[in-house]
Design an enzyme around this catalytic site. Structure first.
Site, PDB file in Angstrom:
ATOM      1  N   MET A 198     -79.907 -33.209   0.267  1.00 54.09           N
ATOM      2  CA  MET A 198     -80.001 -32.866  -0.970  1.00 54.09           C
ATOM      3  C   MET A 198     -81.776 -32.414  -0.964  1.00 54.09           C
ATOM      4  O   MET A 198     -82.578 -32.835  -0.203  1.00 54.09           O
ATOM      5  CB  MET A 198     -80.020 -34.052  -1.818  1.00 54.09           C
ATOM      6  N   HIS A 199     -82.199 -31.816  -2.162  1.00 50.30           N
ATOM      7  CA  HIS A 199     -83.705 -31.597  -2.537  1.00 50.30           C
ATOM      8  C   HIS A 199     -84.470 -30.583  -1.769  1.00 50.30           C
ATOM      9  O   HIS A 199     -85.459 -30.181  -2.452  1.00 50.30           O
ATOM     10  CB  HIS A 199     -84.359 -32.924  -2.569  1.00 50.30           C
ATOM     11  N   ASP A 202     -74.821 -33.818  -0.196  1.00 50.58           N
ATOM     12  CA  ASP A 202     -74.212 -34.744   0.841  1.00 50.58           C
ATOM     13  C   ASP A 202     -73.843 -36.275   0.400  1.00 50.58           C
ATOM     14  O   ASP A 202     -72.663 -36.697   0.594  1.00 50.58           O
ATOM     15  CB  ASP A 202     -75.188 -34.980   2.026  1.00 50.58           C
TER      16      ASP A 202
HETATM   17  O1  LIG Z   1     -82.589 -37.753  -0.652  1.00 53.68           O
HETATM   18  C1  LIG Z   1     -81.336 -37.963  -0.542  1.00 53.68           C
HETATM   19  C2  LIG Z   1     -80.673 -38.295  -1.675  1.00 53.68           C
HETATM   20  O2  LIG Z   1     -81.093 -38.205  -2.808  1.00 53.68           O
HETATM   21  C3  LIG Z   1     -80.924 -38.224   0.887  1.00 53.68           C
HETATM   22  O3  LIG Z   1     -79.580 -38.941   0.908  1.00 53.68           O
HETATM   23  C4  LIG Z   1     -80.725 -37.029   1.562  1.00 53.68           C
HETATM   24  O4  LIG Z   1     -79.650 -36.185   0.944  1.00 53.68           O
HETATM   25  C5  LIG Z   1     -80.229 -37.526   2.867  1.00 53.68           C
HETATM   26  O5  LIG Z   1     -79.867 -36.699   3.860  1.00 53.68           O
HETATM   27  P1  LIG Z   1     -79.349 -37.071   5.350  1.00 53.68           P
HETATM   28  O6  LIG Z   1     -80.250 -38.287   5.763  1.00 53.68           O
HETATM   29  O7  LIG Z   1     -78.174 -37.523   5.339  1.00 53.68           O
HETATM   30  O8  LIG Z   1     -79.392 -35.907   6.256  1.00 53.68           O
END
Ligand SMILES: O=C(CO)[C@@H](O)[C@H](O)COP(=O)(O)O
Ligand SMILES: Nc1ncnc2c1ncn2[C@@H]1O[C@H](COP(=O)(O)OP(=O)(O)O)[C@@H](O)[C@H]1O
Length: 500
Positions: A81-82, A241
């Site tokens: 995300m983000h 995700d």
């Molecule tokens: O920032 C967030 C949720 O807000 C994280 O959950 C990322 O989305 C994680 O990514 P991965 O470590 O699973 O690749």
């Protein structure tokens, strides 16, 4: 029997998963890519690396499975995300993507509060607080620090939306990922015109927002030739995700909670109504299940803290099993050793980029096992913080489903049950967000009528772990101490950050 493909564009790599419509895994391939840290606190990736890895994993899943490409009825995507992909008018990346774990944007977060007129107003606009990892502060950072690059930007995409664009030629985002930009009116599922205006960000640089189960395009001829997929295969929008992880764990009705110990730690609960935490301690995002939401707390260093012990305290000469053995030999509560898991700052419940780890209560009797176990306990206390905040919002938390690498440890499973004071459920399927993406593909392509049908057919609870009463009582006392520690050292974190 129909086949479905889920792709997860993660931080460490991409996973492609092919499943049968009954949930059976047919083929799974992962491909790693590098993460760059040009400066302390920065985290960047090259979108070209994601794309190269995507072509590789799709081709090898298609080849390895031997499935007739026409049998693959839909593909969908999950993504970190983000993280921000800045593109120019020719759809070329302007600079490396700035990731969710990058903390360079503290000043821009403050700017957002100032321009929005404070936390309360910001939450009214977008249901979330301004945090360094989110997308909006990254856009402002680019404007402030790399004006020449900013001038070139004609579109900002999230990682999986960038990959979907390459697969289909179509430009979209969907609600669950758009929610993490801090620019979406989460309640109404549209970009917040008010906030965009206040931040002086043009709505033109944002893609159209659709639902997670909508068809966002089809596999083009060029991509079909490169991957072995059938031209015209529908590509369903997909999700963030965490939304995909939730779908893949059956968190599709209120009362169910997902607790994930991966690199980061996540506690998320399905919410039927979009009611944000007024103090902004929790995230409120749109779910991949249409017109549903979820409330989520994120710890930046969950499994990462455990890996820190493994690599830095034990020189990486030890495996997970041995670490678990040493920790299991220590009594619950680690004989009074308490760990604060804020190695790289924290998001929930203390949005504090300067926070750092603490071992509190070290005495001469403490040995290696204590230092391992107290990390597992400290991370779990941090997860309990999020769980308590979710409960305080009036969201039901009747069934906790544990996933992620940390949940593979029997010891950690028991620590979770004891610290939460609640039964922990494990699932028959542990394929994470890629599996959720495949189910989204199934709903979007009409293979399943809806998520409930898919879930009841495929996802089962495989094991239940009950809390031990005596441990619950002891951990409750320690949790009080854990909660008192952050406020006690908070001001020193700021001072410490000035010295480093
Ligand atoms: O920032 C967030 C949720 O807000 C994280 O959950 C990322 O989305 C994680 O990514 P991965 O470590 O699973 O690749
Ligand atoms: N047997 C184990 N015992 C305890 N922790 C484990 C074990 N196996 C993996 N982990 C933890 O799980 C984390 C990886 O989980 P995973 O869900 O694969 O995360 P991610 O998708 O973020 O890479 C590691 O950081 C590690 O600390």
């Amino acid at each position: 029997m129909a086949y479905l493909m889920g792709l997860d564009i993660g931080t460490s790599g991409i996973k492609a998963l092919l499943i049968k419509e009954d949930g059976q895994i047919v083929s799974s391939q992962t491909e790693k890519y590098p993460l760059h840290t040009p400066q302390a606190g920065w985290a960047e990736q090259n979108p070209a690396d994601w794309w190269e890895a995507t072509l590789k994993v799709i081709s090898s899943v298609v080849k390895d499975s031997g499935v007739e490409p026409a049998g693959i009825k839909g593909i969908s995507l999950s993504g970190q995300m983000h993280s921000s992909v800045f593109l120019n008018k020719d759809m070329k990346v302007v600079r490396p993507a700035i990731l969710w774990s990058d903390t360079r944007t503290s000043r821009q977060c403050q700017q957002i509060y100032d321009r929005a007129g404070g936390l309360e107003n910001l939450i009214n606009y977008v249901s979330n607080p301004a945090l360094e990892g989110f997308t909006a502060p990254k856009i402002l950072w680019l404007k402030d620090n790399e004006p020449a690059n900013y001038q070139q930007v004609s579109l900002v995409l999230l990682p999986k939306d960038y990959i979907r664009y390459h697969l289909t030629g179509e430009i979209f985002t969907e609600v669950s990922d758009a929610a993490g930009t801090l620019l979406l009116n989460v309640k109404e599922k549209k970009w917040s015109a008010e906030l965009l205006k206040k931040l002086d960000i043009s709505p033109e640089i944002l893609p159209p927002v659709i639902d997670s189960i909508d068809i966002a395009g089809r596999i083009s001829k060029n991509i079909a030739d490169k991957t072995g997929l059938k031209q015209g295969t529908p590509v369903i929008a997909g999700g963030a995700d965490n939304a995909c992880g939730a779908v893949g764990s059956g968190i599709i009705q209120e009362g169910r909670v997902m607790v994930s110990i991966g690199t980061s730690g996540v506690v998320m609960a399905q919410a039927n109504k979009p009611t944000a935490d007024k103090q902004g301690r929790m995230h409120l995002f749109n779910h991949a299940v249409p017109d549903n939401w979820y409330m989520m707390g994120v710890m930046l260093s969950a499994g990462m803290s455990f890996n820190w012990v493994k690599e830095k305290l034990f020189d990486d000469t030890i495996d997970y099993d041995r670490l678990n053995q040493l920790a299991a030999a220590v009594e619950p509560g680690s004989d009074g050793l308490v760990f604060l898991p804020y190695l790289y700052g924290e998001r929930t419940p203390h949005a504090d980029a300067n926070a750092r780890g603490v071992y509190f209560g070290i005495s001469g009797k403490h040995e290696q096992g204590h230092f391992i176990r107290s990390v597992m306990e400290g991370v779990t206390f941090g997860l309990r913080d999020s769980l308590e905040l979710i409960k305080a919002q009036g969201i039901k938390t009747e069934e906790i489903r544990a996933i992620g690498g940390g949940a593979k440890s029997q010891l950690w499973q028991q620590i979770m049950a004891d610290i939460f004071g609640q039964e922990i459920c494990l699932l028959n399927i542990e394929e994470g967000p890629a599996f959720g993406a495949a189910l989204i593909a199934g709903v979007g392509a009409g293979v399943y009528d809806n998520f409930a049908t898919a879930e009841s057919r495929i996802i089962k609870i495989s094991k239940r772990i009950s809390p031990v009463e005596e441990n619950v009582a002891h951990y409750n006392k320690l949790y009080n101490i854990y909660q008192n520690l952050y406020p006690a050292v908070k001001d020193n974190y700021r001072e410490l950050s000035k010295l480093n």
